[in-house]
Design a protein around this motif. Structure first.
Motif, PDB file in Angstrom:
ATOM      1  N   ILE A 104      52.812  -0.355  78.976  1.00 47.45           N
ATOM      2  CA  ILE A 104      51.378  -0.200  79.232  1.00 47.45           C
ATOM      3  C   ILE A 104      50.638  -0.763  78.026  1.00 47.45           C
ATOM      4  O   ILE A 104      50.989  -0.474  76.879  1.00 47.45           O
ATOM      5  CB  ILE A 104      51.019   1.280  79.448  1.00 47.45           C
ATOM      6  N   GLY A 105      49.616  -1.574  78.280  1.00 49.76           N
ATOM      7  CA  GLY A 105      48.903  -2.203  77.184  1.00 49.76           C
ATOM      8  C   GLY A 105      47.441  -2.437  77.466  1.00 49.76           C
ATOM      9  O   GLY A 105      46.879  -1.891  78.423  1.00 49.76           O
ATOM     10  N   PRO A 106      46.796  -3.277  76.664  1.00 53.92           N
ATOM     11  CA  PRO A 106      45.348  -3.488  76.734  1.00 53.92           C
ATOM     12  C   PRO A 106      44.816  -4.016  78.072  1.00 53.92           C
ATOM     13  O   PRO A 106      43.646  -3.842  78.362  1.00 53.92           O
ATOM     14  CB  PRO A 106      45.087  -4.497  75.614  1.00 53.92           C
ATOM     15  N   GLU A 107      45.637  -4.649  78.846  1.00 53.09           N
ATOM     16  CA  GLU A 107      45.177  -5.169  80.136  1.00 53.09           C
ATOM     17  C   GLU A 107      45.230  -4.121  81.243  1.00 53.09           C
ATOM     18  O   GLU A 107      44.819  -4.387  82.371  1.00 53.09           O
ATOM     19  CB  GLU A 107      46.026  -6.373  80.542  1.00 53.09           C
ATOM     20  N   ASP A 108      45.751  -2.931  80.933  1.00 56.09           N
ATOM     21  CA  ASP A 108      46.031  -1.923  81.953  1.00 56.09           C
ATOM     22  C   ASP A 108      45.026  -0.785  81.943  1.00 56.09           C
ATOM     23  O   ASP A 108      44.435  -0.470  80.919  1.00 56.09           O
ATOM     24  CB  ASP A 108      47.431  -1.343  81.730  1.00 56.09           C
ATOM     25  N   GLU A 109      44.900  -0.151  83.115  1.00 55.91           N
ATOM     26  CA  GLU A 109      44.115   1.068  83.258  1.00 55.91           C
ATOM     27  C   GLU A 109      45.040   2.177  83.732  1.00 55.91           C
ATOM     28  O   GLU A 109      45.942   1.945  84.549  1.00 55.91           O
ATOM     29  CB  GLU A 109      42.986   0.881  84.278  1.00 55.91           C
ATOM     30  N   VAL A 110      44.802   3.377  83.218  1.00 57.24           N
ATOM     31  CA  VAL A 110      45.577   4.548  83.594  1.00 57.24           C
ATOM     32  C   VAL A 110      44.598   5.647  83.982  1.00 57.24           C
ATOM     33  O   VAL A 110      43.702   5.991  83.206  1.00 57.24           O
ATOM     34  CB  VAL A 110      46.483   5.020  82.434  1.00 57.24           C
ATOM     35  N   ILE A 111      44.764   6.179  85.178  1.00 56.81           N
ATOM     36  CA  ILE A 111      43.899   7.253  85.666  1.00 56.81           C
ATOM     37  C   ILE A 111      44.504   8.586  85.237  1.00 56.81           C
ATOM     38  O   ILE A 111      45.677   8.854  85.492  1.00 56.81           O
ATOM     39  CB  ILE A 111      43.754   7.188  87.200  1.00 56.81           C
ATOM     40  N   VAL A 112      43.691   9.403  84.559  1.00 56.11           N
ATOM     41  CA  VAL A 112      44.141  10.717  84.099  1.00 56.11           C
ATOM     42  C   VAL A 112      43.103  11.767  84.495  1.00 56.11           C
ATOM     43  O   VAL A 112      41.919  11.457  84.649  1.00 56.11           O
ATOM     44  CB  VAL A 112      44.373  10.754  82.569  1.00 56.11           C
ATOM     45  N   PRO A 113      43.541  13.010  84.653  1.00 53.41           N
ATOM     46  CA  PRO A 113      42.577  14.065  84.979  1.00 53.41           C
ATOM     47  C   PRO A 113      41.617  14.312  83.815  1.00 53.41           C
ATOM     48  O   PRO A 113      42.032  14.272  82.657  1.00 53.41           O
ATOM     49  CB  PRO A 113      43.439  15.298  85.237  1.00 53.41           C
ATOM     50  N   SER A 114      40.360  14.559  84.130  1.00 56.32           N
ATOM     51  CA  SER A 114      39.395  14.845  83.068  1.00 56.32           C
ATOM     52  C   SER A 114      39.619  16.243  82.492  1.00 56.32           C
ATOM     53  O   SER A 114      39.270  16.506  81.346  1.00 56.32           O
ATOM     54  CB  SER A 114      37.969  14.718  83.592  1.00 56.32           C
ATOM     55  N   TYR A 115      40.211  17.108  83.272  1.00 53.20           N
ATOM     56  CA  TYR A 115      40.511  18.464  82.822  1.00 53.20           C
ATOM     57  C   TYR A 115      41.979  18.484  82.426  1.00 53.20           C
ATOM     58  O   TYR A 115      42.854  18.773  83.239  1.00 53.20           O
ATOM     59  CB  TYR A 115      40.236  19.463  83.950  1.00 53.20           C
ATOM     60  N   ALA A 116      42.251  18.119  81.170  1.00 50.56           N
ATOM     61  CA  ALA A 116      43.641  17.945  80.751  1.00 50.56           C
ATOM     62  C   ALA A 116      43.773  18.127  79.253  1.00 50.56           C
ATOM     63  O   ALA A 116      42.792  18.082  78.510  1.00 50.56           O
ATOM     64  CB  ALA A 116      44.122  16.551  81.135  1.00 50.56           C
ATOM     65  N   TYR A 117      45.002  18.284  78.833  1.00 44.97           N
ATOM     66  CA  TYR A 117      45.303  18.296  77.413  1.00 44.97           C
ATOM     67  C   TYR A 117      45.153  16.876  76.898  1.00 44.97           C
ATOM     68  O   TYR A 117      45.547  15.913  77.561  1.00 44.97           O
ATOM     69  CB  TYR A 117      46.725  18.823  77.190  1.00 44.97           C
ATOM     70  N   VAL A 118      44.584  16.698  75.736  1.00 44.37           N
ATOM     71  CA  VAL A 118      44.222  15.382  75.213  1.00 44.37           C
ATOM     72  C   VAL A 118      45.417  14.433  75.082  1.00 44.37           C
ATOM     73  O   VAL A 118      45.263  13.220  75.175  1.00 44.37           O
ATOM     74  CB  VAL A 118      43.470  15.533  73.871  1.00 44.37           C
ATOM     75  N   SER A 119      46.626  14.941  74.899  1.00 50.40           N
ATOM     76  CA  SER A 119      47.778  14.063  74.704  1.00 50.40           C
ATOM     77  C   SER A 119      48.071  13.204  75.925  1.00 50.40           C
ATOM     78  O   SER A 119      48.632  12.115  75.805  1.00 50.40           O
ATOM     79  CB  SER A 119      49.020  14.867  74.319  1.00 50.40           C
ATOM     80  N   ASP A 120      47.708  13.667  77.125  1.00 51.87           N
ATOM     81  CA  ASP A 120      47.934  12.848  78.321  1.00 51.87           C
ATOM     82  C   ASP A 120      47.145  11.544  78.251  1.00 51.87           C
ATOM     83  O   ASP A 120      47.638  10.494  78.622  1.00 51.87           O
ATOM     84  CB  ASP A 120      47.570  13.622  79.590  1.00 51.87           C
ATOM     85  N   ALA A 121      45.927  11.604  77.784  1.00 51.39           N
ATOM     86  CA  ALA A 121      45.109  10.394  77.650  1.00 51.39           C
ATOM     87  C   ALA A 121      45.475   9.606  76.387  1.00 51.39           C
ATOM     88  O   ALA A 121      45.544   8.372  76.412  1.00 51.39           O
ATOM     89  CB  ALA A 121      43.635  10.765  77.620  1.00 51.39           C
ATOM     90  N   THR A 122      45.740  10.310  75.300  1.00 54.23           N
ATOM     91  CA  THR A 122      46.026   9.653  74.028  1.00 54.23           C
ATOM     92  C   THR A 122      47.268   8.771  74.084  1.00 54.23           C
ATOM     93  O   THR A 122      47.304   7.706  73.469  1.00 54.23           O
ATOM     94  CB  THR A 122      46.176  10.710  72.915  1.00 54.23           C
ATOM     95  N   ALA A 123      48.267   9.189  74.823  1.00 60.29           N
ATOM     96  CA  ALA A 123      49.505   8.404  74.931  1.00 60.29           C
ATOM     97  C   ALA A 123      49.233   6.985  75.420  1.00 60.29           C
ATOM     98  O   ALA A 123      49.868   6.032  74.982  1.00 60.29           O
ATOM     99  CB  ALA A 123      50.484   9.102  75.871  1.00 60.29           C
ATOM    100  N   PHE A 124      48.268   6.836  76.305  1.00 58.60           N
ATOM    101  CA  PHE A 124      47.945   5.524  76.857  1.00 58.60           C
ATOM    102  C   PHE A 124      46.882   4.807  76.030  1.00 58.60           C
ATOM    103  O   PHE A 124      46.942   3.592  75.868  1.00 58.60           O
ATOM    104  CB  PHE A 124      47.535   5.675  78.320  1.00 58.60           C
ATOM    105  N   ALA A 125      45.935   5.556  75.495  1.00 57.99           N
ATOM    106  CA  ALA A 125      44.917   4.959  74.624  1.00 57.99           C
ATOM    107  C   ALA A 125      45.565   4.355  73.378  1.00 57.99           C
ATOM    108  O   ALA A 125      45.148   3.292  72.910  1.00 57.99           O
ATOM    109  CB  ALA A 125      43.873   6.003  74.239  1.00 57.99           C
ATOM    110  N   ASN A 126      46.585   5.010  72.845  1.00 60.53           N
ATOM    111  CA  ASN A 126      47.282   4.484  71.669  1.00 60.53           C
ATOM    112  C   ASN A 126      47.974   3.155  71.950  1.00 60.53           C
ATOM    113  O   ASN A 126      48.257   2.406  71.016  1.00 60.53           O
ATOM    114  CB  ASN A 126      48.307   5.491  71.147  1.00 60.53           C
ATOM    115  N   ARG A 127      48.251   2.863  73.189  1.00 64.08           N
ATOM    116  CA  ARG A 127      48.873   1.597  73.578  1.00 64.08           C
ATOM    117  C   ARG A 127      47.818   0.548  73.925  1.00 64.08           C
ATOM    118  O   ARG A 127      48.140  -0.564  74.312  1.00 64.08           O
ATOM    119  CB  ARG A 127      49.798   1.804  74.769  1.00 64.08           C
ATOM    120  N   GLY A 128      46.543   0.919  73.834  1.00 62.82           N
ATOM    121  CA  GLY A 128      45.463  -0.017  74.101  1.00 62.82           C
ATOM    122  C   GLY A 128      44.959  -0.014  75.524  1.00 62.82           C
ATOM    123  O   GLY A 128      44.049  -0.757  75.865  1.00 62.82           O
ATOM    124  N   ALA A 129      45.539   0.819  76.376  1.00 64.24           N
ATOM    125  CA  ALA A 129      45.109   0.867  77.773  1.00 64.24           C
ATOM    126  C   ALA A 129      43.736   1.518  77.899  1.00 64.24           C
ATOM    127  O   ALA A 129      43.329   2.326  77.058  1.00 64.24           O
ATOM    128  CB  ALA A 129      46.122   1.639  78.613  1.00 64.24           C
TER     129      ALA A 129
END
Length: 105
Positions: free
Chosen positions: A8-33
């Motif tokens: 997963i990288g900068p060209e990608d989008e990942v849909i995550v729940p807005s009501y979630a623990y921050v690590s679910d989103a951070t794992a993908f944001a750290n890869r540039g998604a």
């Protein structure tokens, strides 16, 4: 780990729940998604499958669901959407101890 294994990288989008623990989103944001937050259902904090559908673009690579507080997400509908759009689904089951989906643990 999933973000790395799927490259997963900068060209990608990942849909995550807005009501979630921050690590679910951070794992993908750290890869540039691009992290796309999806609304919860009005009666339980799980991700809204119909809002997932509204958020999908040609760049969407993954949908992350969290079975929050022992309540399973609507996986039939989520998997139907994922199959229709050829998108990978990642289930965060940290809250799913003793949870059931229908009659299955």
């Amino acid at each position: 780990m999933a973000a790395m294994l799927l490259d997963i990288g900068p060209e990608d989008e990942v849909i995550v729940p807005s009501y979630a623990y921050v690590s679910d989103a951070t794992a993908f944001a750290n890869r540039g998604a691009k992290v796309v937050f999806c609304d919860s259902l009005p009666d339980i904090p799980n991700i809204d499958p119909e809002d997932i559908l509204r958020k999908i673009t040609s760049r969407t690579r993954m949908i992350v669901v969290i079975h929050y507080g022992g309540m399973a997400c609507n996986m039939d509908r989520i998997m139907e959407i994922a199959r229709e759009h050829n998108i990978i689904v990642l289930e965060d089951a940290a809250h799913a101890i003793d949870a059931y989906y229908g009659s299955k643990p």
